[in-house]
Design a protein around this motif. Sequence first.
Motif, PDB file in Angstrom:
ATOM      1  N   TYR A   1      56.324  74.444  38.798  1.00 10.86           N
ATOM      2  CA  TYR A   1      56.534  74.247  37.380  1.00 10.86           C
ATOM      3  C   TYR A   1      55.465  75.018  36.618  1.00 10.86           C
ATOM      4  CZ  TYR A   1      57.231  71.344  33.180  1.00 10.86           C
ATOM      5  OH  TYR A   1      57.495  70.889  31.924  1.00 10.86           O
ATOM      6  N   LEU A   2      55.866  75.828  35.644  1.00 11.69           N
ATOM      7  CA  LEU A   2      54.920  76.576  34.816  1.00 11.69           C
ATOM      8  C   LEU A   2      55.216  76.358  33.338  1.00 11.69           C
ATOM      9  CD1 LEU A   2      54.875  80.052  36.609  1.00 11.69           C
ATOM     10  CD2 LEU A   2      53.023  78.376  36.562  1.00 11.69           C
ATOM     11  N   LEU A   3      54.162  76.424  32.537  1.00 14.43           N
ATOM     12  CA  LEU A   3      54.311  76.338  31.083  1.00 14.43           C
ATOM     13  C   LEU A   3      54.370  77.736  30.492  1.00 14.43           C
ATOM     14  CD1 LEU A   3      51.701  73.542  30.242  1.00 14.43           C
ATOM     15  CD2 LEU A   3      54.188  73.313  30.431  1.00 14.43           C
ATOM     16  N   LYS A   4      55.264  77.933  29.496  1.00  9.18           N
ATOM     17  CA  LYS A   4      55.327  79.186  28.746  1.00  9.18           C
ATOM     18  C   LYS A   4      54.222  79.167  27.706  1.00  9.18           C
ATOM     19  CE  LYS A   4      60.269  79.447  28.213  1.00  9.18           C
ATOM     20  NZ  LYS A   4      61.292  79.671  27.210  1.00  9.18           N
ATOM     21  N   PRO A   5      53.623  80.260  27.417  1.00  7.69           N
ATOM     22  CA  PRO A   5      53.731  81.514  28.157  1.00  7.69           C
ATOM     23  C   PRO A   5      52.879  81.437  29.426  1.00  7.69           C
ATOM     24  CG  PRO A   5      52.184  81.792  26.361  1.00  7.69           C
ATOM     25  CD  PRO A   5      52.720  80.387  26.262  1.00  7.69           C
TER      26      PRO A   5
ATOM     27  N   LEU B   1      66.892  70.357  33.960  1.00 11.38           N
ATOM     28  CA  LEU B   1      66.949  69.357  35.031  1.00 11.38           C
ATOM     29  C   LEU B   1      68.374  69.181  35.551  1.00 11.38           C
ATOM     30  CD1 LEU B   1      64.383  66.692  33.745  1.00 11.38           C
ATOM     31  CD2 LEU B   1      64.085  68.341  35.611  1.00 11.38           C
ATOM     32  N   ASP B   2      69.366  69.241  34.657  1.00 10.25           N
ATOM     33  CA  ASP B   2      70.770  69.179  35.092  1.00 10.25           C
ATOM     34  C   ASP B   2      71.115  70.378  35.971  1.00 10.25           C
ATOM     35  OD1 ASP B   2      71.258  66.824  33.672  1.00 10.25           O
ATOM     36  OD2 ASP B   2      71.953  67.904  31.886  1.00 10.25           O
ATOM     37  N   VAL B   3      70.655  71.555  35.553  1.00 12.40           N
ATOM     38  CA  VAL B   3      70.922  72.771  36.322  1.00 12.40           C
ATOM     39  C   VAL B   3      70.217  72.700  37.678  1.00 12.40           C
ATOM     40  CG1 VAL B   3      70.711  75.292  36.362  1.00 12.40           C
ATOM     41  CG2 VAL B   3      71.225  74.122  34.208  1.00 12.40           C
ATOM     42  N   LEU B   4      68.982  72.221  37.673  1.00  4.32           N
ATOM     43  CA  LEU B   4      68.232  72.064  38.929  1.00  4.32           C
ATOM     44  C   LEU B   4      68.996  71.177  39.915  1.00  4.32           C
ATOM     45  CD1 LEU B   4      65.703  72.292  40.747  1.00  4.32           C
ATOM     46  CD2 LEU B   4      64.749  70.364  39.452  1.00  4.32           C
ATOM     47  N   ARG B   5      69.490  70.042  39.438  1.00  2.00           N
ATOM     48  CA  ARG B   5      70.246  69.130  40.318  1.00  2.00           C
ATOM     49  C   ARG B   5      71.493  69.824  40.883  1.00  2.00           C
ATOM     50  NH1 ARG B   5      69.209  65.701  35.811  1.00  2.00           N
ATOM     51  NH2 ARG B   5      67.357  64.455  36.220  1.00  2.00           N
ATOM     52  N   ALA B   6      72.174  70.601  40.056  1.00  3.15           N
ATOM     53  CA  ALA B   6      73.372  71.315  40.502  1.00  3.15           C
ATOM     54  C   ALA B   6      73.010  72.392  41.535  1.00  3.15           C
ATOM     55  CB  ALA B   6      74.100  71.936  39.311  1.00  3.15           C
ATOM     56  N   ILE B   7      71.893  73.069  41.327  1.00  2.00           N
ATOM     57  CA  ILE B   7      71.450  74.092  42.283  1.00  2.00           C
ATOM     58  C   ILE B   7      71.099  73.430  43.615  1.00  2.00           C
ATOM     59  CG2 ILE B   7      69.636  75.767  42.843  1.00  2.00           C
ATOM     60  CD1 ILE B   7      69.550  76.408  39.790  1.00  2.00           C
ATOM     61  N   ARG B   8      70.356  72.347  43.565  1.00  2.00           N
ATOM     62  CA  ARG B   8      69.962  71.647  44.799  1.00  2.00           C
ATOM     63  C   ARG B   8      71.201  71.191  45.560  1.00  2.00           C
ATOM     64  NH1 ARG B   8      66.321  73.932  44.660  1.00  2.00           N
ATOM     65  NH2 ARG B   8      66.786  74.174  46.821  1.00  2.00           N
ATOM     66  N   SER B   9      72.230  70.759  44.834  1.00  2.00           N
ATOM     67  CA  SER B   9      73.460  70.272  45.452  1.00  2.00           C
ATOM     68  C   SER B   9      74.291  71.411  46.043  1.00  2.00           C
ATOM     69  CB  SER B   9      74.271  69.513  44.402  1.00  2.00           C
ATOM     70  OG  SER B   9      75.526  69.168  44.913  1.00  2.00           O
ATOM     71  N   GLY B  10      74.483  72.481  45.293  1.00  2.00           N
ATOM     72  CA  GLY B  10      75.375  73.547  45.716  1.00  2.00           C
ATOM     73  C   GLY B  10      74.720  74.717  46.432  1.00  2.00           C
ATOM     74  N   HIS B  11      73.417  74.879  46.235  1.00  2.00           N
ATOM     75  CA  HIS B  11      72.691  76.032  46.793  1.00  2.00           C
ATOM     76  C   HIS B  11      71.323  75.560  47.278  1.00  2.00           C
ATOM     77  CE1 HIS B  11      75.760  78.489  44.829  1.00  2.00           C
ATOM     78  NE2 HIS B  11      75.601  77.667  43.805  1.00  2.00           N
ATOM     79  N   PRO B  12      71.294  74.724  48.300  1.00  2.44           N
ATOM     80  CA  PRO B  12      70.051  74.052  48.690  1.00  2.44           C
ATOM     81  C   PRO B  12      68.920  74.967  49.161  1.00  2.44           C
ATOM     82  CG  PRO B  12      71.777  73.641  50.306  1.00  2.44           C
ATOM     83  CD  PRO B  12      72.421  74.331  49.137  1.00  2.44           C
ATOM     84  N   LEU B  13      69.224  76.183  49.577  1.00  4.40           N
ATOM     85  CA  LEU B  13      68.155  77.078  50.029  1.00  4.40           C
ATOM     86  C   LEU B  13      67.510  77.868  48.896  1.00  4.40           C
ATOM     87  CD1 LEU B  13      69.609  78.484  53.374  1.00  4.40           C
ATOM     88  CD2 LEU B  13      67.930  76.659  53.040  1.00  4.40           C
ATOM     89  N   VAL B  14      68.180  77.948  47.761  1.00  2.00           N
ATOM     90  CA  VAL B  14      67.625  78.678  46.620  1.00  2.00           C
ATOM     91  C   VAL B  14      66.466  77.859  46.040  1.00  2.00           C
ATOM     92  CG1 VAL B  14      68.101  79.546  44.292  1.00  2.00           C
ATOM     93  CG2 VAL B  14      69.814  79.814  46.102  1.00  2.00           C
ATOM     94  N   GLU B  15      65.325  78.513  45.887  1.00  2.00           N
ATOM     95  CA  GLU B  15      64.155  77.835  45.317  1.00  2.00           C
ATOM     96  C   GLU B  15      64.176  77.959  43.796  1.00  2.00           C
ATOM     97  OE1 GLU B  15      62.177  75.870  46.863  1.00  2.00           O
ATOM     98  OE2 GLU B  15      62.887  76.327  48.870  1.00  2.00           O
ATOM     99  N   VAL B  16      63.662  76.932  43.123  1.00  2.00           N
ATOM    100  CA  VAL B  16      63.690  76.891  41.661  1.00  2.00           C
ATOM    101  C   VAL B  16      62.288  76.670  41.112  1.00  2.00           C
ATOM    102  CG1 VAL B  16      64.614  75.707  39.625  1.00  2.00           C
ATOM    103  CG2 VAL B  16      66.035  75.946  41.683  1.00  2.00           C
ATOM    104  N   ILE B  17      61.894  77.543  40.191  1.00  2.00           N
ATOM    105  CA  ILE B  17      60.640  77.393  39.460  1.00  2.00           C
ATOM    106  C   ILE B  17      61.009  77.015  38.038  1.00  2.00           C
ATOM    107  CG2 ILE B  17      58.571  78.557  38.599  1.00  2.00           C
ATOM    108  CD1 ILE B  17      58.872  80.457  41.104  1.00  2.00           C
ATOM    109  N   MET B  18      60.556  75.853  37.602  1.00  2.00           N
ATOM    110  CA  MET B  18      60.836  75.379  36.251  1.00  2.00           C
ATOM    111  C   MET B  18      59.843  76.031  35.283  1.00  2.00           C
ATOM    112  SD  MET B  18      63.314  73.248  36.958  1.00  2.00           S
ATOM    113  CE  MET B  18      63.565  72.277  35.495  1.00  2.00           C
ATOM    114  N   LEU B  19      60.335  76.412  34.115  1.00  2.00           N
ATOM    115  CA  LEU B  19      59.515  77.096  33.128  1.00  2.00           C
ATOM    116  C   LEU B  19      59.851  76.535  31.754  1.00  2.00           C
ATOM    117  CD1 LEU B  19      57.538  79.552  32.922  1.00  2.00           C
ATOM    118  CD2 LEU B  19      59.548  80.970  32.548  1.00  2.00           C
ATOM    119  N   THR B  20      58.832  76.138  31.011  1.00  2.00           N
ATOM    120  CA  THR B  20      59.115  75.594  29.687  1.00  2.00           C
ATOM    121  C   THR B  20      57.969  75.799  28.724  1.00  2.00           C
ATOM    122  OG1 THR B  20      59.856  73.649  28.470  1.00  2.00           O
ATOM    123  CG2 THR B  20      58.277  73.271  30.226  1.00  2.00           C
TER     124      THR B  20
END
Length: 144
Positions: A102-106, A64-83
């Motif tokens: 958002y996807l669950l592993k596996p 979530l911290d990385v996601l916030r940083a990506i949204r702030s610095g690279h707003p066009l890059v899309e993020v898929i969360m995986l856990t």
Amino acid sequence: MNIAKILLVDDEVNFLSIMEKRLSARDMGVVTADSGKAALDVLEKDPEIDVVVLDVKMPGMDGLDVLRAIRSGHPLVEVIMLTGHGTIETAIDGMKNGAFDYLLKPCEIETLMDLVRQAKDKKDIHEEKIIQAQMKDITGRMGV
């Protein structure tokens, strides 16, 4: 030709290696990072990244911290969360902070591939709108 350029971010090195091979075999350009900080460093150096597939639970900077940083610095890059440690609350937090999905592993590789394609399409549409707006601005200033 690559369908999309993906940055895979996960602290599990074996998972990164397997996913890199599986996605590369499907014509994806794949770059990996084993931490949130390393992911942000890659994004600074590689403007061609389209989609980040980001693990939620990592030591240091969590997803979530990385996601916030990506949204702030690279707003066009899309993020898929995986856990592998998914909770509804984490999914909601990720979506509230701008995750594409958002996807669950596996997860099934084809499900991930479909989401990557959709995320890349969304990024492409946003980039095209920006180019059109810039062209309109330029032609307006030139009196064309």
